[in-house]
Design a protein around this motif. Structure first.
Motif, short mmCIF file in Angstrom:
data_model
loop_
_atom_site.label_atom_id
_atom_site.label_comp_id
_atom_site.label_asym_id
_atom_site.label_seq_id
_atom_site.Cartn_x
_atom_site.Cartn_y
_atom_site.Cartn_z
N PHE A 68 35.52 -41.85 31.07
CA PHE A 68 36.97 -41.73 30.93
C PHE A 68 37.51 -40.97 32.13
CE2 PHE A 68 35.65 -41.86 26.31
CZ PHE A 68 35.89 -43.21 26.19
N GLY A 69 38.32 -41.64 32.95
CA GLY A 69 38.83 -41.02 34.18
C GLY A 69 37.85 -41.27 35.32
N ASP A 70 38.02 -40.47 36.38
CA ASP A 70 37.17 -40.71 37.56
C ASP A 70 35.80 -40.05 37.45
OD1 ASP A 70 37.70 -38.04 37.95
OD2 ASP A 70 38.86 -38.30 39.78
N GLY A 71 35.59 -39.28 36.40
CA GLY A 71 34.28 -38.66 36.19
C GLY A 71 34.12 -37.32 36.90
N SER A 72 35.22 -36.82 37.49
CA SER A 72 35.10 -35.53 38.20
C SER A 72 35.25 -34.35 37.24
CB SER A 72 36.15 -35.44 39.31
OG SER A 72 37.45 -35.45 38.73
N GLN A 73 35.61 -34.63 35.98
CA GLN A 73 35.71 -33.52 35.01
C GLN A 73 34.33 -32.93 34.78
OE1 GLN A 73 35.97 -36.80 34.29
NE2 GLN A 73 35.91 -37.24 32.10
N THR A 74 34.28 -31.62 34.57
CA THR A 74 32.97 -30.97 34.39
C THR A 74 32.85 -30.38 32.98
OG1 THR A 74 33.69 -28.77 35.07
CG2 THR A 74 32.96 -30.27 36.82
N ARG A 75 31.60 -30.23 32.56
CA ARG A 75 31.30 -29.57 31.28
C ARG A 75 30.05 -28.72 31.45
NH1 ARG A 75 35.63 -31.29 30.63
NH2 ARG A 75 36.53 -32.43 28.87
N ASP A 76 29.95 -27.72 30.58
CA ASP A 76 28.78 -26.85 30.51
C ASP A 76 27.95 -27.35 29.32
OD1 ASP A 76 26.96 -24.80 30.01
OD2 ASP A 76 28.37 -23.22 30.59
N PHE A 77 26.94 -28.16 29.62
CA PHE A 77 26.13 -28.77 28.55
C PHE A 77 24.96 -27.86 28.21
CE2 PHE A 77 28.16 -32.48 30.55
CZ PHE A 77 28.72 -33.09 29.43
N VAL A 78 24.88 -27.48 26.95
CA VAL A 78 23.84 -26.53 26.54
C VAL A 78 22.94 -27.21 25.49
CG1 VAL A 78 25.44 -25.40 24.89
CG2 VAL A 78 23.40 -24.19 25.67
N TYR A 79 21.64 -27.07 25.73
CA TYR A 79 20.65 -27.75 24.88
C TYR A 79 20.57 -27.11 23.50
CZ TYR A 79 16.33 -30.02 23.50
OH TYR A 79 15.40 -30.77 22.82
N VAL A 80 20.44 -27.94 22.49
CA VAL A 80 20.48 -27.43 21.11
C VAL A 80 19.40 -26.38 20.85
CG1 VAL A 80 19.05 -29.31 20.15
CG2 VAL A 80 20.74 -28.14 18.69
N GLY A 81 18.25 -26.51 21.49
CA GLY A 81 17.18 -25.52 21.30
C GLY A 81 17.63 -24.13 21.74
N ASP A 82 18.40 -24.08 22.83
CA ASP A 82 18.92 -22.79 23.31
C ASP A 82 20.01 -22.26 22.38
OD1 ASP A 82 17.28 -22.68 25.59
OD2 ASP A 82 18.60 -24.05 26.66
N VAL A 83 20.82 -23.16 21.85
CA VAL A 83 21.87 -22.76 20.90
C VAL A 83 21.23 -22.14 19.65
CG1 VAL A 83 23.69 -23.66 19.39
CG2 VAL A 83 23.50 -24.47 21.75
N VAL A 84 20.15 -22.76 19.21
CA VAL A 84 19.47 -22.26 18.01
C VAL A 84 18.87 -20.87 18.27
CG1 VAL A 84 17.45 -22.65 16.54
CG2 VAL A 84 19.10 -24.49 16.93
#
Ligand code: UD2
Length: 314
Positions: free
Chosen positions: A214-230
């Motif tokens: 969605f869009g040009d793809g320049s948007q960023t996110r901080d993706f955090v792995y579920v194992g680290d969340v747990v």
């Protein structure tokens, strides 16, 4: 009567919930899952089918948890810790129906806190969200950045944080709120259009289908792995922290375009990458400041994105 400490996980049949159950059982807890199975699945907990350490109770947390837990505590003793993950998880649904969102997400938190107050629960850990910040310009986002939620979902998560603080200071219920950034990993359901982008990309790339950005793809996110969340959730359940609010992210960000390319590369299939109009109201950048997570809870989200993606794709 058993001396094994009892932890309740609301939403324990869901994506993050079921991984939390795995970790708590491995850490020596007896676990009671409360879930209404609106999005949670029994199959997420199938690995514990033969365990005498897990009870699963069908329960709508937003309608109260006293009755659901009474038979469990009669058998196993009092609830020591609660992880409150049960929620209406779609931001878009909250915009369409804010009253339902408030009832489930804020109301559910109040029911959990009332139980914790009445029963002397030793810790409530709550799944808050980066959605409490709204549109933030300065990155990385600090916990004391002014909260300006732009959706009923974000408002209800923020209201829940206030309720946690109130119960901690006025009623002495120890609480911790964890503001999750973009969580991903195995068992995340890709079937809704508002599912996490990694679950959608992984699902499509595995099948050799095209990915849509969605869009040009320049948007960023901080993706955090579920194992680290747990690991953050389990640390939050320990004694020694209360009235704590902490971001749960990696402290780094990646563009959605780079993410799509990485997923396609890892799959080794020839998925195309297409573009569609940007989602309205979308935030452009998101990255957590994570000092508090490491300083107060001793947790660093260390799973490299490529490793987390491999685990998700396998
Ligand atoms: C996340 C949370 C949401 C809320 C919000 C607060 C998830 C799943 N959602 O929403 O609950 O906390 O943050 O800011 O963690 N995208 C594509 N193609 C797709 C699907 C998504 O390009 O097929 C893009 C989407 O436009 C966005 C990014 O990928 O730029 C991440 O989307 P998302 O839905 O996984 O999560 P987000 O950040 O919108």
């Amino acid at each position: 009567m058993s001396r094994i400490p009892l932890a309740v996980v609301t939403g324990g049949a869901g994506f993050i919930g079921s991984h939390t159950v795995d970790a708590l059982i491995a850490a020596g807890f007896r676990v009671c899952v409360l879930d209404n199975f609106s999005t949670g699945k029994r199959s997420n907990l199938a690995q514990h089918a033969n365990s005498d350490r897990l009870d699963i109770v069908t329960c709508d947390v937003a309608h109260g948890i006293f009755a659901a837990l009474a038979p469990i505590t009669a058998q196993h003793g009092p609830v020591e810790r609660i992880v409150h993950l049960a929620a209406q998880v779609s931001v878009v649904a909250s915009v369409a129906n804010p009253l339902v969102d408030m009832q489930i997400n804020y109301g559910g938190t109040l029911h959990v806190l009332e139980y914790a107050r009445a029963q002397g629960v030793k810790k409530v850990a709550f799944a808050s969200s980066a959605a409490v910040y709204g549109d933030v310009v300065e990155m990385p986002v600090r916990e004391d950045t002014p909260r300006q939620p732009v959706s009923p979902y974000g408002i209800d998560k923020l209201a829940s944080e206030f309720a946690l603080d109130y119960y901690a200071s006025v009623h002495g219920v120890p609480t911790t709120a964890l503001r999750f950034f973009n969580v991903y990993g195995p068992r995340q359901d890709p079937t809704s259009p508002y599912s996490g982008v990694i679950s959608i990309f992984a699902d499509r790339a595995k099948a050799g289908r095209g990915l849509t950005i969605f869009g040009d793809g320049s948007q960023t996110r901080d993706f955090v792995y579920v194992g680290d969340v747990v690991r953050a959730i389990v640390a939050a359940l320990g004694d020694g922290n209360s009235r704590l609010i902490a971001n749960v992210g990696t402290g780094s960000e990646i563009t959605v375009l780079e993410l799509a390319r990485t997923v396609v590369d890892l799959c080794g299939r020839k998925s195309t990458i297409e573009h569609a109009p940007a989602r309205s109201g979308e935030i452009l950048k998101s990255r957590a400041r994570v000092d508090r997570l490491s300083e107060k809870l001793g947790v660093v989200a260390e799973t490299r994105l490529v490793d987390g993606l491999r685990a998700t794709l396998s």
